[in-house]
Design an enzyme around this catalytic site. Structure first.
Site, PDB file in Angstrom:
ATOM      1  N   ASN A 142      51.304 -36.514 -51.320  1.00 55.89           N
ATOM      2  CA  ASN A 142      50.298 -35.895 -52.184  1.00 55.89           C
ATOM      3  C   ASN A 142      50.670 -34.425 -52.337  1.00 55.89           C
ATOM      4  O   ASN A 142      50.491 -33.647 -51.414  1.00 55.89           O
ATOM      5  CB  ASN A 142      48.909 -36.040 -51.531  1.00 55.89           C
ATOM      6  CG  ASN A 142      47.841 -35.282 -52.293  1.00 55.89           C
ATOM      7  OD1 ASN A 142      48.057 -34.871 -53.432  1.00 55.89           O
ATOM      8  ND2 ASN A 142      46.682 -35.102 -51.669  1.00 55.89           N
ATOM      9  N   GLU A 181      41.835 -40.682 -43.799  1.00 56.91           N
ATOM     10  CA  GLU A 181      42.206 -39.279 -43.656  1.00 56.91           C
ATOM     11  C   GLU A 181      41.029 -38.504 -43.062  1.00 56.91           C
ATOM     12  O   GLU A 181      40.142 -38.056 -43.808  1.00 56.91           O
ATOM     13  CB  GLU A 181      42.539 -38.679 -45.026  1.00 56.91           C
ATOM     14  CG  GLU A 181      43.711 -39.323 -45.711  1.00 56.91           C
ATOM     15  CD  GLU A 181      44.427 -38.331 -46.609  1.00 56.91           C
ATOM     16  OE1 GLU A 181      45.626 -38.166 -46.420  1.00 56.91           O
ATOM     17  OE2 GLU A 181      43.773 -37.705 -47.466  1.00 56.91           O
ATOM     18  N   GLU A 221      39.409 -33.544 -50.828  1.00 58.41           N
ATOM     19  CA  GLU A 221      39.300 -32.298 -51.597  1.00 58.41           C
ATOM     20  C   GLU A 221      38.526 -32.530 -52.891  1.00 58.41           C
ATOM     21  O   GLU A 221      37.828 -31.643 -53.380  1.00 58.41           O
ATOM     22  CB  GLU A 221      40.702 -31.719 -51.859  1.00 58.41           C
ATOM     23  CG  GLU A 221      41.274 -31.102 -50.581  1.00 58.41           C
ATOM     24  CD  GLU A 221      42.779 -31.140 -50.474  1.00 58.41           C
ATOM     25  OE1 GLU A 221      43.467 -31.340 -51.492  1.00 58.41           O
ATOM     26  OE2 GLU A 221      43.290 -30.980 -49.341  1.00 58.41           O
ATOM     27  N   HIS A 274      40.042 -38.482 -52.761  1.00 54.16           N
ATOM     28  CA  HIS A 274      40.587 -37.560 -51.750  1.00 54.16           C
ATOM     29  C   HIS A 274      39.478 -36.602 -51.305  1.00 54.16           C
ATOM     30  O   HIS A 274      38.622 -36.218 -52.097  1.00 54.16           O
ATOM     31  CB  HIS A 274      41.769 -36.784 -52.340  1.00 54.16           C
ATOM     32  CG  HIS A 274      42.527 -36.026 -51.305  1.00 54.16           C
ATOM     33  ND1 HIS A 274      42.124 -34.797 -50.850  1.00 54.16           N
ATOM     34  CD2 HIS A 274      43.642 -36.343 -50.602  1.00 54.16           C
ATOM     35  CE1 HIS A 274      42.969 -34.374 -49.913  1.00 54.16           C
ATOM     36  NE2 HIS A 274      43.900 -35.306 -49.749  1.00 54.16           N
ATOM     37  N   GLY A 294      45.736 -30.706 -43.518  1.00 56.39           N
ATOM     38  CA  GLY A 294      46.232 -29.339 -43.720  1.00 56.39           C
ATOM     39  C   GLY A 294      45.933 -28.397 -42.564  1.00 56.39           C
ATOM     40  O   GLY A 294      46.085 -27.185 -42.685  1.00 56.39           O
ATOM     41  N   GLY A 352      50.526 -34.685 -47.065  1.00 56.34           N
ATOM     42  CA  GLY A 352      50.317 -33.523 -47.930  1.00 56.34           C
ATOM     43  C   GLY A 352      51.459 -32.534 -47.776  1.00 56.34           C
ATOM     44  O   GLY A 352      52.559 -32.727 -48.302  1.00 56.34           O
ATOM     45  N   LYS A 361      49.367 -32.257 -54.238  1.00 56.31           N
ATOM     46  CA  LYS A 361      48.208 -31.424 -54.582  1.00 56.31           C
ATOM     47  C   LYS A 361      48.569 -30.499 -55.760  1.00 56.31           C
ATOM     48  O   LYS A 361      49.344 -30.883 -56.615  1.00 56.31           O
ATOM     49  CB  LYS A 361      47.755 -30.641 -53.360  1.00 56.31           C
ATOM     50  CG  LYS A 361      47.605 -31.522 -52.123  1.00 56.31           C
ATOM     51  CD  LYS A 361      46.846 -30.885 -51.029  1.00 56.31           C
ATOM     52  CE  LYS A 361      46.871 -31.807 -49.828  1.00 56.31           C
ATOM     53  NZ  LYS A 361      45.953 -31.416 -48.790  1.00 56.31           N
ATOM     54  N   SER A 385      48.083 -34.123 -41.521  1.00 55.06           N
ATOM     55  CA  SER A 385      49.137 -33.384 -40.795  1.00 55.06           C
ATOM     56  C   SER A 385      50.244 -34.295 -40.255  1.00 55.06           C
ATOM     57  O   SER A 385      50.738 -34.107 -39.140  1.00 55.06           O
ATOM     58  CB  SER A 385      48.519 -32.546 -39.671  1.00 55.06           C
ATOM     59  OG  SER A 385      47.620 -31.594 -40.206  1.00 55.06           O
TER      60      SER A 385
HETATM   61  C1  PEP Z   1      46.443 -34.911 -47.731  1.00 56.52           C
HETATM   62  O1  PEP Z   1      46.216 -33.998 -48.488  1.00 56.52           O
HETATM   63  O2  PEP Z   1      46.192 -36.063 -48.106  1.00 56.52           O
HETATM   64  C2  PEP Z   1      47.007 -34.637 -46.416  1.00 56.52           C
HETATM   65  C3  PEP Z   1      47.045 -35.587 -45.542  1.00 56.52           C
HETATM   66  O3  PEP Z   1      47.464 -33.347 -46.196  1.00 56.52           O
HETATM   67  P1  PEP Z   1      48.321 -32.817 -44.934  1.00 56.52           P
HETATM   68  O4  PEP Z   1      49.409 -33.812 -44.655  1.00 56.52           O
HETATM   69  O5  PEP Z   1      48.862 -31.489 -45.364  1.00 56.52           O
HETATM   70  O6  PEP Z   1      47.372 -32.709 -43.776  1.00 56.52           O
END
Ligand code: PEP
Length: 250
Positions: A9, A166, A96, A94, A172, A233, A11, A212
């Site tokens: 992703n 998630e 966000e 998601h 993040g 991400g 973003k 992460s």
């Molecule tokens: C995401 O945005 O779906 C995500 C898992 O981000 P990150 O890997 O940066 O934590």
């Protein structure tokens, strides 16, 4: 056997030229990988990335879509437009989008239905916040999200459905859920699927972990019985790091 999915992703990162460069870098690095690989750039990059990834093992997904086909919905993109240019996947719900754009389960449900109806593969995201986890509500929250987002799917082909667990506190932040915790919640989601769509479907559905994920922790996560891949991400923005995740078993 559920084939693992590793989805990036991106973003709101990478311009069109940067996105094309990243996929060109990625292609030789992930040749021969056994996982299904997906990259999800911004809308404006989709067309170019579908072309750049042709004849490779990289699929392309959007990060969102609206559930109507067309009409007076300024600023929105529908499944019809995504299919028209060869997009195969779409991330829906998601955290966000839930947090900043106030999407709720009922709206996300309409998007899941529309995606399936248009033969797009939805990557449905669910997960609790830190406050909810600390209050002991993680399982209730995830259960309500799964049930709310997967309503009215009778008669639809669910083979295309992918779910991503998630936990919001792990996105993040550099904090990863322990592989045991992630496996437990994902196993719980699979049990919800048994109730919603039966044992066979629940056994077939890929459920990913996201939060992460890096090349240094993917192996441990993928060793867990219920975890079928990762939604990545930050670490998907670097070809070498992402290829290390994709090739977790090589
Ligand atoms: C995401 O945005 O779906 C995500 C898992 O981000 P990150 O890997 O940066 O934590």
């Amino acid at each position: 056997m559920r084939r693992p999915v590793i989805a990036g992703n991106w973003k709101m990162n990478k311009t069109v030229s940067e996105a094309v460069k990243l996929v060109e870098e990625l292609k030789p690095l992930i040749e021969g990988a056994s996982a299904e690989v997906v990259v999800c750039p911004t809308f404006v990059c989709l067309n170019d990335l579908v072309k750049t990834s042709k004849n490779s093992n990289i699929g392309v997904g959007a990060q969102n879509m609206y559930y109507k086909d067309s009409g007076a919905y300024t600023g929105e993109i529908s499944p019809v437009f995504l299919k028209d240019i060869g997009v195969e996947y779409v991330i829906l719900g998601h955290s966000e989008r839930r947090q900043y754009f106030k999407e709720d389960d009922s709206e996300i449900n309409k998007k899941v239905v529309a995606a399936l109806d248009h033969k797009l593969k939805p990557i449905l995201c669910v997960g609790e916040t830190l406050k909810q986890r600390e209050a002991g509500e993680a399982f209730d929250v995830v259960s309500a999200q799964v049930k709310g987002c997967l309503k009215d799917l009778e008669s639809r082909n669910l083979d295309d459905l992918i779910i991503a667990y998630e936990p919001v506190w792990a996105i993040g932040t550099g904090k990863t859920a322990t592989s045991r915790d992630a496996n437990e919640v994902i196993g719980f989601i699979r049990k919800q699927l048994v109730e919603l769509c039966g044992n066979d479907m629940a056994e077939k559905t890929r459920i990913l972990y996201g939060g992460s994920v890096k090349s240094s922790n993917i192996k441990e996560l993928m060793n867990m019985s219920e975890i079928d891949g990762a939604l990545v991400g930050g670490a998907s923005l670097d070809a070498k790091e992402f290829s290390g995740i994709v090739k977790f078993n090589l």
